[in-house]
Design a protein around this motif. Sequence first.
Motif, short mmCIF file in Angstrom:
data_model
loop_
_atom_site.label_atom_id
_atom_site.label_comp_id
_atom_site.label_asym_id
_atom_site.label_seq_id
_atom_site.Cartn_x
_atom_site.Cartn_y
_atom_site.Cartn_z
N UNK A 1 -7.54 -5.33 -0.30
CA UNK A 1 -6.09 -5.13 -0.49
C UNK A 1 -5.29 -5.24 0.81
N UNK A 2 -4.08 -5.79 0.67
CA UNK A 2 -3.20 -5.94 1.83
C UNK A 2 -2.52 -4.62 2.18
N UNK A 3 -2.09 -4.53 3.44
CA UNK A 3 -1.41 -3.32 3.94
C UNK A 3 0.09 -3.42 3.65
N UNK A 4 0.43 -3.39 2.37
CA UNK A 4 1.82 -3.52 1.94
C UNK A 4 2.42 -2.15 1.65
N UNK A 5 3.74 -2.00 1.69
CA UNK A 5 4.37 -0.69 1.49
C UNK A 5 4.02 -0.07 0.14
N UNK A 6 3.70 1.22 0.17
CA UNK A 6 3.43 1.94 -1.06
C UNK A 6 2.10 1.62 -1.71
N UNK A 7 1.17 1.05 -0.95
CA UNK A 7 -0.09 0.58 -1.54
C UNK A 7 -1.26 1.52 -1.29
N UNK A 8 -1.01 2.69 -0.73
CA UNK A 8 -2.10 3.60 -0.36
C UNK A 8 -2.99 3.93 -1.55
N UNK A 9 -2.42 3.99 -2.75
CA UNK A 9 -3.18 4.33 -3.94
C UNK A 9 -4.14 3.25 -4.40
N UNK A 10 -4.03 2.04 -3.86
CA UNK A 10 -4.88 0.94 -4.28
C UNK A 10 -5.95 0.57 -3.26
N UNK A 11 -5.76 0.95 -2.00
CA UNK A 11 -6.64 0.44 -0.96
C UNK A 11 -8.00 1.14 -0.97
N UNK A 12 -9.03 0.36 -0.66
CA UNK A 12 -10.41 0.84 -0.67
C UNK A 12 -11.02 0.68 0.72
N UNK A 13 -12.07 1.44 1.03
CA UNK A 13 -12.78 1.21 2.30
C UNK A 13 -13.35 -0.22 2.33
N UNK A 14 -13.38 -0.80 3.49
CA UNK A 14 -13.87 -2.17 3.63
C UNK A 14 -15.29 -2.31 3.09
N UNK A 15 -16.10 -1.30 3.27
CA UNK A 15 -17.50 -1.37 2.85
C UNK A 15 -17.64 -1.47 1.34
N UNK A 16 -16.62 -1.05 0.59
CA UNK A 16 -16.72 -1.08 -0.86
C UNK A 16 -16.88 -2.52 -1.37
N UNK A 17 -16.15 -3.45 -0.78
CA UNK A 17 -16.29 -4.84 -1.18
C UNK A 17 -17.66 -5.39 -0.86
N UNK A 18 -18.19 -5.03 0.31
CA UNK A 18 -19.54 -5.48 0.69
C UNK A 18 -20.57 -4.91 -0.28
N UNK A 19 -20.40 -3.67 -0.64
CA UNK A 19 -21.32 -3.01 -1.57
C UNK A 19 -21.32 -3.72 -2.93
N UNK A 20 -20.14 -4.10 -3.39
CA UNK A 20 -20.03 -4.75 -4.70
C UNK A 20 -20.68 -6.13 -4.69
N UNK A 21 -20.40 -6.92 -3.66
CA UNK A 21 -20.99 -8.26 -3.57
C UNK A 21 -22.50 -8.17 -3.47
N UNK A 22 -22.99 -7.21 -2.70
CA UNK A 22 -24.44 -7.02 -2.57
C UNK A 22 -25.05 -6.65 -3.92
N UNK A 23 -24.40 -5.79 -4.66
CA UNK A 23 -24.90 -5.37 -5.97
C UNK A 23 -24.97 -6.53 -6.95
N UNK A 24 -24.00 -7.43 -6.89
CA UNK A 24 -23.92 -8.53 -7.86
C UNK A 24 -24.98 -9.60 -7.60
#
Length: 407
Positions: A300-323
Motif C-alpha cells: 500500500x501507498x503512503x497516502x493520507x488517511x491510509x493507516x487502516x490499510x497498510x501492512x508490514x512489508x514482510x506480510x507481502x513476502x510471507x504471502x508470496x512464499x506461502x503461495x
Amino acid sequence: MLSNFSPEEIESNRKDLFSRTIWEDPTSQLAHRVKGNDLSRYFLLTDSEKKGIEETIRLNVSVTPYYLSLSDPFDPHCPIRRMIVPDSRESVFSAEESPDPLEEERLSPVRGLTHMYPGKVLLFSNHSCSVYCRHCMRGRKVSSPNERMAKEDLELAFDYIRSHQEIEDVVISGGDPLNLADSRIDWILGELSSIPHVKICRLGTRNPVTLPFRVTEELCKIIESHNNDSLSIFCNTQFNHPKECTQEAKAAVLRLLKAGVSVGNQSVLLKGINDDPEIMLSLHKKLLEMRVRAYYLYDPELIPGSRGFRTPLNKGLEIVEYMRGKIAGMGIPSFVNDLPGGGGKITLSPNWYLGYYPKTRQHAFRSALTGKVHYSFEPVDSEEESKYPILEESIWEKLNENNTSRL
C-alpha cells in the motif's frame, strides 16, 4: 447528521435500491450509486464509520448497487464493506503520508500525463470511477471535478507522446477509463493507434470488479477494432478478495478475452481485507478459473488517511512464499513496492537464493516446495563469480547439516 436505521429498515432499503436499478444496465447502476450521506440507509454503521464518513480527508464516497450487493450490511469487518465505507482512520493525516507519494505531479510534463519511465507514460484519462475505493492511491485527483480531463487536455497529452519517440507504452488510467463514453474511448484508442512508435496500450480499470456490466459487447468491439498489428491492447484490473469473483465479473472478463485483450490482475495488499495467505491463495485460484493472470501485489501507498490499510512489508513476502508450490506460477503475483519519491516499482521476493560457495562453484537455494537446500553449479568458464553473495564456510557447513537432518 447521518440518520439511524434499524436492521429491518436497512434490509428493506437494500431491496428497494436493487429493485429500482436496472441491474445489467451500467447507466442505471451509475445513476443509482450510493453516496456518503446515504450509507446509513444500507449499513448498520459503527461510530468509527460515522466519523469516517463525516470527517474523511480522502476522496468522495460512491458505490454502485451491484458492488454494494456484495457487502454485508451488519458486519463491519466485511472485506467489501471495508473498501466502500470510510472509518475514523481516514480522518488522520499521518506524518509519513503524502497526497502524491509517487510524485506523479512533479513528473507530469503536461496536464494528466506522468512520464516516470523512459519508454512508458501514464495517461490520466478522467476523474470518475464507478466505486471510489477507500484505498485509492490517487485520492488527490479521483472524484474531484477540478481534475476533469477535457478533450483539449488529452490532445496536449497526445502531442507530447507524438513528440517523444521513445514512448512505446501508454497506460490509460484515471479514475476509470471505462467510465468514459464509448465514443471518447474510441477516440483515445484511435489517437494512440495513429502514433507509429506507440506499440502497447494498457487499460487500467476496476470496472470488471465494481461494474462488470460496463464491459459491453459494443465497448469490446471498439477495443477490438484498435487491437491490431500496430497497437496491442492489454487490460489490468484489480480484484482484491474472493468475494469479488462473481459470475458477472467472469462474464466481463470473457468478453474482453474474446476481443483479444489479455487480462491481468493487480491486487493491493490491504490490512484486514486480504492480508492472509489463504485468502490471497483462494483469490488467485478463482482468478485463474476466470482466466485472469496474476500480475502485481502492491504494497500500500503512503497516502493520507491510509493507516487502516497498510501492512508490514514482510506480510507481502510471507504471502508470496506461502503461495509458491500451491498454485501455478501464472497465479502468483509479483510483490511490488512503488517507491515513494518517484523511484518507480521494484519487485520483492522471499529469500530463495542463499548464496554462492566458490570452493565447489555451487549456488545454494531454499526450496519453496520442500524447505530443503538445493544446489546448482556455476559454469566453469564463468566470469561472474564476483557478483554473487559469498557463503562463508561456517554457513555452508550449517546448510549441509540442516539438509542432512531433513532426510
